[in-house]
Write an enzyme that holds these catalytic residues in place. Sequence first.
Site, PDB file in Angstrom:
ATOM      1  CE  LYS A 174      -2.102   2.777   3.106  1.00 52.88           C
ATOM      2  NZ  LYS A 174      -2.196   3.992   2.284  1.00 52.88           N
ATOM      3  N   GLY A 227       6.759   4.841   8.645  1.00 56.20           N
ATOM      4  CA  GLY A 227       5.935   6.030   8.810  1.00 56.20           C
ATOM      5  C   GLY A 227       6.053   6.577  10.217  1.00 56.20           C
ATOM      6  N   GLY A 232       2.605   3.639  13.768  1.00 56.56           N
ATOM      7  CA  GLY A 232       3.322   2.396  14.079  1.00 56.56           C
ATOM      8  C   GLY A 232       2.716   1.690  15.280  1.00 56.56           C
ATOM      9  CD  GLU A 249      12.966   0.502   8.828  1.00 56.60           C
ATOM     10  OE1 GLU A 249      13.712   1.487   8.869  1.00 56.60           O
ATOM     11  OE2 GLU A 249      13.349  -0.651   8.959  1.00 56.60           O
ATOM     12  CB  CYS A 283      12.684   8.512   9.068  1.00 57.00           C
ATOM     13  SG  CYS A 283      13.736   7.517   8.016  1.00 57.00           S
ATOM     14  CD  GLU A 384       9.589  11.931  12.476  1.00 52.49           C
ATOM     15  OE1 GLU A 384       8.509  11.322  12.564  1.00 52.49           O
ATOM     16  OE2 GLU A 384      10.598  11.461  11.932  1.00 52.49           O
TER      17      GLU A 384
HETATM   18  P1  NDP Z   1       1.657   7.886   8.569  1.00 50.01           P
HETATM   19  O1  NDP Z   1       2.696   7.219   9.350  1.00 50.01           O
HETATM   20  O2  NDP Z   1       0.305   7.963   9.154  1.00 50.01           O
HETATM   21  O3  NDP Z   1       1.520   7.185   7.119  1.00 50.01           O
HETATM   22  C1  NDP Z   1       2.403   6.245   6.579  1.00 50.01           C
HETATM   23  C2  NDP Z   1       1.610   5.149   5.879  1.00 50.01           C
HETATM   24  O4  NDP Z   1       0.791   4.466   6.820  1.00 50.01           O
HETATM   25  C3  NDP Z   1       0.671   5.666   4.805  1.00 50.01           C
HETATM   26  O5  NDP Z   1       0.605   4.734   3.750  1.00 50.01           O
HETATM   27  C4  NDP Z   1      -0.645   5.733   5.548  1.00 50.01           C
HETATM   28  O6  NDP Z   1      -1.768   5.703   4.724  1.00 50.01           O
HETATM   29  C5  NDP Z   1      -0.567   4.490   6.391  1.00 50.01           C
HETATM   30  N1  NDP Z   1      -1.450   4.497   7.556  1.00 50.01           N
HETATM   31  C6  NDP Z   1      -1.976   5.567   8.208  1.00 50.01           C
HETATM   32  N2  NDP Z   1      -2.746   5.164   9.233  1.00 50.01           N
HETATM   33  C7  NDP Z   1      -2.710   3.804   9.237  1.00 50.01           C
HETATM   34  C8  NDP Z   1      -3.312   2.798  10.059  1.00 50.01           C
HETATM   35  N3  NDP Z   1      -4.083   3.104  11.093  1.00 50.01           N
HETATM   36  N4  NDP Z   1      -3.052   1.513   9.772  1.00 50.01           N
HETATM   37  C9  NDP Z   1      -2.252   1.172   8.755  1.00 50.01           C
HETATM   38  N5  NDP Z   1      -1.673   2.078   7.931  1.00 50.01           N
HETATM   39  C10 NDP Z   1      -1.883   3.376   8.175  1.00 50.01           C
HETATM   40  O7  NDP Z   1       2.184   9.278   8.135  1.00 50.01           O
HETATM   41  P2  NDP Z   1       1.437  10.679   7.991  1.00 50.01           P
HETATM   42  O8  NDP Z   1       1.365  11.017   6.585  1.00 50.01           O
HETATM   43  O9  NDP Z   1       0.142  10.741   8.703  1.00 50.01           O
HETATM   44  O10 NDP Z   1       2.494  11.599   8.726  1.00 50.01           O
HETATM   45  C11 NDP Z   1       2.414  11.802  10.111  1.00 50.01           C
HETATM   46  C12 NDP Z   1       3.779  11.977  10.693  1.00 50.01           C
HETATM   47  O11 NDP Z   1       4.475  10.745  10.649  1.00 50.01           O
HETATM   48  C13 NDP Z   1       4.687  12.931   9.945  1.00 50.01           C
HETATM   49  O12 NDP Z   1       4.438  14.253  10.243  1.00 50.01           O
HETATM   50  C14 NDP Z   1       6.031  12.467  10.392  1.00 50.01           C
HETATM   51  O13 NDP Z   1       6.337  13.005  11.636  1.00 50.01           O
HETATM   52  C15 NDP Z   1       5.853  10.981  10.506  1.00 50.01           C
HETATM   53  N6  NDP Z   1       6.333  10.266   9.315  1.00 50.01           N
HETATM   54  C16 NDP Z   1       7.481   9.586   9.422  1.00 50.01           C
HETATM   55  C17 NDP Z   1       7.995   8.936   8.328  1.00 50.01           C
HETATM   56  C18 NDP Z   1       9.261   8.163   8.424  1.00 50.01           C
HETATM   57  O14 NDP Z   1       9.852   7.833   7.393  1.00 50.01           O
HETATM   58  N7  NDP Z   1       9.718   7.837   9.598  1.00 50.01           N
HETATM   59  C19 NDP Z   1       7.344   8.992   7.025  1.00 50.01           C
HETATM   60  C20 NDP Z   1       6.094   9.709   7.026  1.00 50.01           C
HETATM   61  C21 NDP Z   1       5.634  10.314   8.140  1.00 50.01           C
HETATM   62  P3  NDP Z   1      -2.370   7.029   4.059  1.00 50.01           P
HETATM   63  O15 NDP Z   1      -1.448   8.164   4.325  1.00 50.01           O
HETATM   64  O16 NDP Z   1      -2.441   6.655   2.639  1.00 50.01           O
HETATM   65  O17 NDP Z   1      -3.710   7.243   4.671  1.00 50.01           O
END
Ligand code: NDP
Length: 490
Positions: A174, A227, A232, A249, A283, A384
């Site tokens: 996804k 994410g 997580g 991660e 990240c 973060e």
């Molecule tokens: P998320 O961690 O929420 O999103 C990452 C992925 O997880 C996307 O594909 C998202 O789907 C999916 N996702 C969201 N909610 C769920 C759930 N309940 N169950 C399973 N999958 C899910 O990132 P955000 O875009 O909301 O960003 C929020 C914060 O996370 C950022 O501001 C940053 O601080 C951090 N972040 C960290 C990253 C890293 O590499 N460590 C990368 C991105 C964000 P979808 O978005 O399609 O709804």
Amino acid sequence: MMELNMYINGEWVHARSGKTREVLNPATGEVIALAAEGDVEDARDAIQTARQAFDSGIWSELPAAERGRYLLAIADKLEQQSEEIVRLETLDNGKPLRESAFDVADAVACFRYYAGIVTKPDGQTYHVSDPMQTLVVREPVGVCGLIVPWNYPLLMAVWKIAPALAAGNTIVFKPSEVTPVTAQKLFAIIDEVGIPKGVANMVMGAGPTVGNEIAESHLVDKVSFTGGTVTGRSIMRAAAGNIKKISLELGGKSPNIVFADADFETAVDYALFGIFANQGEVCSAGSRLLLEDSIYDRFVARLVERTKKIRIGSGDDPATEMGPLVSQAHMEKVLRYIELGKEEGATLLCGGNRITENGLDKGYFVEPTIFTDVTPEMRIVQDEIFGPVLVIQRFSDEAEAIRMANDTPYGLAGGVFTQDGAKALRVIKKLRAGITWINCFNPTYNEAPWGGYKQSGIGRALGTYGYEEYTEVKQININLQVQPTGWFEE
Ligand code: NDP
């Protein structure tokens, strides 16, 4: 206008509901694509397909070298199409072209790396007690759910897809709903090279529905997620139902420590690169700069001078050094943190605003921002922010630097700048972090394990460690003298 569909059982399909979602160019706010907006039912279709494909052995039972050849074919096609994929990554994510080019090249190398791994020696043998011989072999985990974020849309996909397929798993992938464009290209390539139907599936849709179904489904054996830490945690809970294997991660608030004896210009350069590369949407970003007292003023002055020169613009302009943030919602989150920093009493040294001049008013551009006079408990020091926002802390000796460096819930990465080799290694060994750098910041290699301590995650991506995350370990005990034990009398 591009139309993006899901890829399930070797077919391109719309969402069952027929719903679509607009995908925007973050530099202009313009709609660039309509993506299928899948739901729980669509996720279930993909999961069911991946389950059947795994159980059939169609992929896991192929000779490893043959799986490797598929991966090499994917790498070749990615490379051949790289110019277009680079352009699309920038269009969708906003990052400058040179960064997209780097990501695509790295994605190609990642497929090649894992194509090579599959044919290398694997497993162990033990001479236990006579007449037994024990073998240890690695087998695929099964159906792997792979969920990725928007900051490196293609590269994060490949970091998971390449090792998962190499190891013989089937997958349900996804992308982030914000950045599904290049994943679409990747799955078109997967289709072209003829990976058997059902082995690699892609669903699109919101995290809380589609992503959550992947994390929750009892037909999925493993979930690998990159994410935010909050998401997580939710995935970990959802995965508990069938005790899924999990790799997470997550985020970071990584310290970049500069001692007075560091090579000054190198340290300034990497401090800049550490936080402002990829708009700070990294990240492992060096989002906390820790400076030794005696160089503090000179270093800060030079850093601000260089920060003000960063060329900001649309990612597709080759002169651009920093592009827009990925979405309006994310830009607003970053701007709220900047306001919070001011309210908390930190000093805003430079930046701090959305950029609307020079035709950038429709995009999500934020100035590179630096805060000083922060205290350890401030939210801008602990959380973060995931944008171009740096906080600078001051220390007076090695022990204080280490204490400060470890003083957040995260433990992803960290760097040290000094010309004293022993000091560098002493400090690095005290950092509670999984990825560290000495006299540099941010380089990442397919060969080396990537992942965090503390609340930055579980498990490692990349390298042989990343491969092992997609395998189960089996012991096989072989009796070389086939005769009864005689444990119970006849
Ligand atoms: P998320 O961690 O929420 O999103 C990452 C992925 O997880 C996307 O594909 C998202 O789907 C999916 N996702 C969201 N909610 C769920 C759930 N309940 N169950 C399973 N999958 C899910 O990132 P955000 O875009 O909301 O960003 C929020 C914060 O996370 C950022 O501001 C940053 O601080 C951090 N972040 C960290 C990253 C890293 O590499 N460590 C990368 C991105 C964000 P979808 O978005 O399609 O709804």
